[in-house]
Design a protein around this motif. Structure first.
Motif, PDB file in Angstrom:
ATOM      1  N   ASN A  16     -27.893 -10.454  -5.096  1.00 56.27           N
ATOM      2  CA  ASN A  16     -26.994 -10.791  -3.471  1.00 56.27           C
ATOM      3  C   ASN A  16     -26.635 -12.243  -3.921  1.00 56.27           C
ATOM      4  OD1 ASN A  16     -27.537  -8.844  -0.904  1.00 56.27           O
ATOM      5  ND2 ASN A  16     -29.702  -8.945  -2.185  1.00 56.27           N
ATOM      6  N   ILE A  17     -27.001 -13.312  -4.334  1.00 62.34           N
ATOM      7  CA  ILE A  17     -26.300 -14.194  -4.346  1.00 62.34           C
ATOM      8  C   ILE A  17     -25.472 -13.850  -5.765  1.00 62.34           C
ATOM      9  CG2 ILE A  17     -26.609 -16.494  -4.940  1.00 62.34           C
ATOM     10  CD1 ILE A  17     -28.155 -16.046  -1.772  1.00 62.34           C
ATOM     11  N   SER A  18     -25.190 -13.722  -6.701  1.00 65.64           N
ATOM     12  CA  SER A  18     -25.256 -13.384  -7.917  1.00 65.64           C
ATOM     13  C   SER A  18     -23.646 -12.641  -7.445  1.00 65.64           C
ATOM     14  CB  SER A  18     -25.211 -13.048  -9.144  1.00 65.64           C
ATOM     15  OG  SER A  18     -26.879 -13.625  -9.291  1.00 65.64           O
ATOM     16  N   MET A  19     -23.630 -11.580  -6.688  1.00 67.02           N
ATOM     17  CA  MET A  19     -22.515 -10.431  -5.723  1.00 67.02           C
ATOM     18  C   MET A  19     -21.791 -12.001  -5.389  1.00 67.02           C
ATOM     19  SD  MET A  19     -21.154  -8.155  -5.808  1.00 67.02           S
ATOM     20  CE  MET A  19     -21.494  -7.017  -7.011  1.00 67.02           C
ATOM     21  N   LEU A  32     -25.128 -17.884 -11.168  1.00 72.03           N
ATOM     22  CA  LEU A  32     -23.234 -17.561 -11.151  1.00 72.03           C
ATOM     23  C   LEU A  32     -23.097 -16.747 -11.894  1.00 72.03           C
ATOM     24  CD1 LEU A  32     -20.223 -17.423  -9.696  1.00 72.03           C
ATOM     25  CD2 LEU A  32     -20.321 -19.408 -10.930  1.00 72.03           C
ATOM     26  N   PHE A  33     -23.494 -17.475 -13.198  1.00 75.86           N
ATOM     27  CA  PHE A  33     -23.783 -17.035 -14.881  1.00 75.86           C
ATOM     28  C   PHE A  33     -24.436 -15.181 -15.305  1.00 75.86           C
ATOM     29  CE2 PHE A  33     -22.416 -21.792 -16.598  1.00 75.86           C
ATOM     30  CZ  PHE A  33     -21.286 -21.055 -15.478  1.00 75.86           C
ATOM     31  N   GLN A  34     -26.040 -15.551 -13.930  1.00 77.48           N
ATOM     32  CA  GLN A  34     -26.342 -14.173 -14.988  1.00 77.48           C
ATOM     33  C   GLN A  34     -25.840 -13.178 -14.597  1.00 77.48           C
ATOM     34  OE1 GLN A  34     -29.649 -15.733 -14.929  1.00 77.48           O
ATOM     35  NE2 GLN A  34     -29.902 -13.533 -16.151  1.00 77.48           N
ATOM     36  N   LEU A  76     -27.949 -27.416  -7.956  1.00 71.48           N
ATOM     37  CA  LEU A  76     -27.314 -26.506  -8.119  1.00 71.48           C
ATOM     38  C   LEU A  76     -26.917 -26.028  -9.856  1.00 71.48           C
ATOM     39  CD1 LEU A  76     -23.537 -26.780  -7.640  1.00 71.48           C
ATOM     40  CD2 LEU A  76     -23.515 -29.024  -9.083  1.00 71.48           C
ATOM     41  N   ALA A  77     -28.151 -26.549 -10.476  1.00 70.74           N
ATOM     42  CA  ALA A  77     -28.220 -25.494 -11.564  1.00 70.74           C
ATOM     43  C   ALA A  77     -28.356 -24.340 -12.000  1.00 70.74           C
ATOM     44  CB  ALA A  77     -29.119 -26.712 -12.654  1.00 70.74           C
ATOM     45  N   PHE A  78     -29.610 -24.236 -10.391  1.00 70.77           N
ATOM     46  CA  PHE A  78     -30.251 -22.978 -10.775  1.00 70.77           C
ATOM     47  C   PHE A  78     -28.986 -22.115  -9.365  1.00 70.77           C
ATOM     48  CE2 PHE A  78     -34.518 -24.372 -11.217  1.00 70.77           C
ATOM     49  CZ  PHE A  78     -35.368 -23.414 -10.944  1.00 70.77           C
ATOM     50  N   VAL A  79     -27.985 -22.421  -8.446  1.00 69.03           N
ATOM     51  CA  VAL A  79     -27.502 -21.910  -7.978  1.00 69.03           C
ATOM     52  C   VAL A  79     -26.025 -21.108  -9.048  1.00 69.03           C
ATOM     53  CG1 VAL A  79     -25.254 -21.762  -6.383  1.00 69.03           C
ATOM     54  CG2 VAL A  79     -27.783 -22.573  -5.836  1.00 69.03           C
TER      55      VAL A  79
END
Length: 386
Positions: free
Chosen positions: A235-238, A80-82, A73-76
């Motif tokens: 991609n995951i951030s977007m 998101l915060f990047q 969860l912290a990695f995901v």
């Protein structure tokens, strides 16, 4: 220091001015590899070992969930915060202060929203016992099927228990209290672990990527790791940012109609819709049931009582079937059947957090498999229709 400067220079050489990795070799590979030329694993020993390794990883994820889940969860959340970290770094804010500010801002907002909805939620919980006779009256036509189902469930419980006796009412109440206390304790400890790991991940930046580049032997492997890291992060951030914004829009679009239909408490219902939309399929279905029960409790006549659930369902259909696919179609083409299977599997493994993480983890798996030639067949299998 010399080693870090060398690694940094190597990484900078891999990036073009627009921040993307592009070389002649990768360009040729992208234009020449067709789906029908994807290599399939041919060594049965390798396939067997990979299967055993996967089963071992899933077993660890299941039995060590209190440790593994906060880390995942912290990695995901780091992804998101990047984008916010990049903005603050562009303003010359130190990484530690930027990470602390983002965490306080986001989780402070969550605590504030929780405090705002706690009062209305308590009022609705107080209405429920007095509203049960009203619900029974309105749902009287369902009484016979429900009684039949209840009788069948009691018979099944008796069969599974094998005639074993159960404790008294006081013992049952004590068991429920102990279960709630244990669940709250686990949630608090997991939440603290997630925040702690997230903070240090944000502060560390690209440290893990640099160390990986240092370890890998060949220049090709170094470039591949950097490229995969870029693709996953971008991609995951977007995806996460888009989903969060769309869920916020769903919450806003739900809260106002609920207030207009007579349910009141738009902040409560908007928050409920916002949170449930993070769990694909299961969340909206559960939301329809919540709005249906709420409407039956306080709204007359019967057709008006069905309106909140119908409006929520319509909003979800518009968002889930039209708006969000248009925004994410170019970045995510996952097989919808595999998405549902992944959702059910991770919900069974980790509960609601697993259901929330199911799609991001599946997308990360596809990106990694697409970037590694021996795993390209798996990535192609995970793809949906273009």
């Amino acid at each position: 220091m010399a080693t870090e400067q060398t690694v940094t220079a190597t990484l900078k050489e891999e990036f073009t001015p627009d921040g993307s990795l592009e070389t002649a070799e990768t360009t040729i590979a992208r234009t020449t590899v067709e789906p029908d030329t994807i290599d399939l694993p041919s060594d049965p020993i390798v396939v067997l070992l990979a299967t055993l390794c996967l089963l071992a990883v899933l077993s660890v994820a299941y039995f060590a969930a209190p440790i593994v889940l906060p880390i995942i969860l912290a990695f995901v959340l780091k992804l998101l915060f990047q984008p916010g970290m990049r903005v603050l770094e562009g303003l010359r804010v130190p990484r530690s202060l930027a990470a602390l500010a983002l965490i306080l801002l986001v989780f402070g907002a969550i605590v504030a929203i929780g405090a705002a909805v706690s009062g209305p939620a308590t009022e609705w919980a107080a209405k429920l016992p007095d509203g049960i006779p009203r619900l029974q009256e309105r749902l009287r036509f369902l009484s016979q099927p429900i009684d039949t189902l209840r009788t069948f469930a009691h018979q099944l419980d008796g069969f599974m228990a094998g005639g074993a006796t159960t404790g008294g009412e006081g013992a049952s109440g004590s068991a429920i209290t102990a279960m709630l206390f244990t669940g709250t304790t686990h949630f608090a400890s997991g939440f603290f672990e997630t925040i702690l790991i997230l903070f240090f991940l944000l502060v560390s930046g690209n440290t893990f990527l640099k160390r990986m580049v240092e370890i890998l032997p060949s220049f090709k492997d170094k470039r591949q790791v950097v490229e995969l890291s870029q693709q996953v992060e971008e991609n995951i951030s977007m995806y996460l940012v888009t989903i969060t914004v769309m869920n916020g829009a769903v919450g806003l679009a739900t809260g106002i109609p609920m207030w207009l239909t007579g349910l009141g408490d738009p902040v409560l219902w908007g928050t409920v819709a916002f949170l449930l939309n993070f769990v694909p399929i299961m969340g909206p279905l559960f939301g329809v049931g919540i709005f249906l029960l709420a409407g039956l409790l306080v709204i007359d006549p019967l057709w008006m009582a069905l309106l909140p659930a119908a409006l929520y369902l319509g909003i979800h259909v518009i968002e889930g079937e039209i708006v969000t696919p248009i925004l994410l179609a170019r970045r995510f083409t996952l097989n919808p059947v595999l998405v549902i299977i992944s959702l059910i599997f991770w919900f069974w493994m980790w509960g609601v957090p697993g259901a929330i993480l199911a799609v991001p983890m599946l997308a990360i798996t596809k990106i990694v498999c697409d970037g590694i030639r021996p795993l390209a067949a798996i990535g192609h299998f995970l793809s949906g229709d273009e």
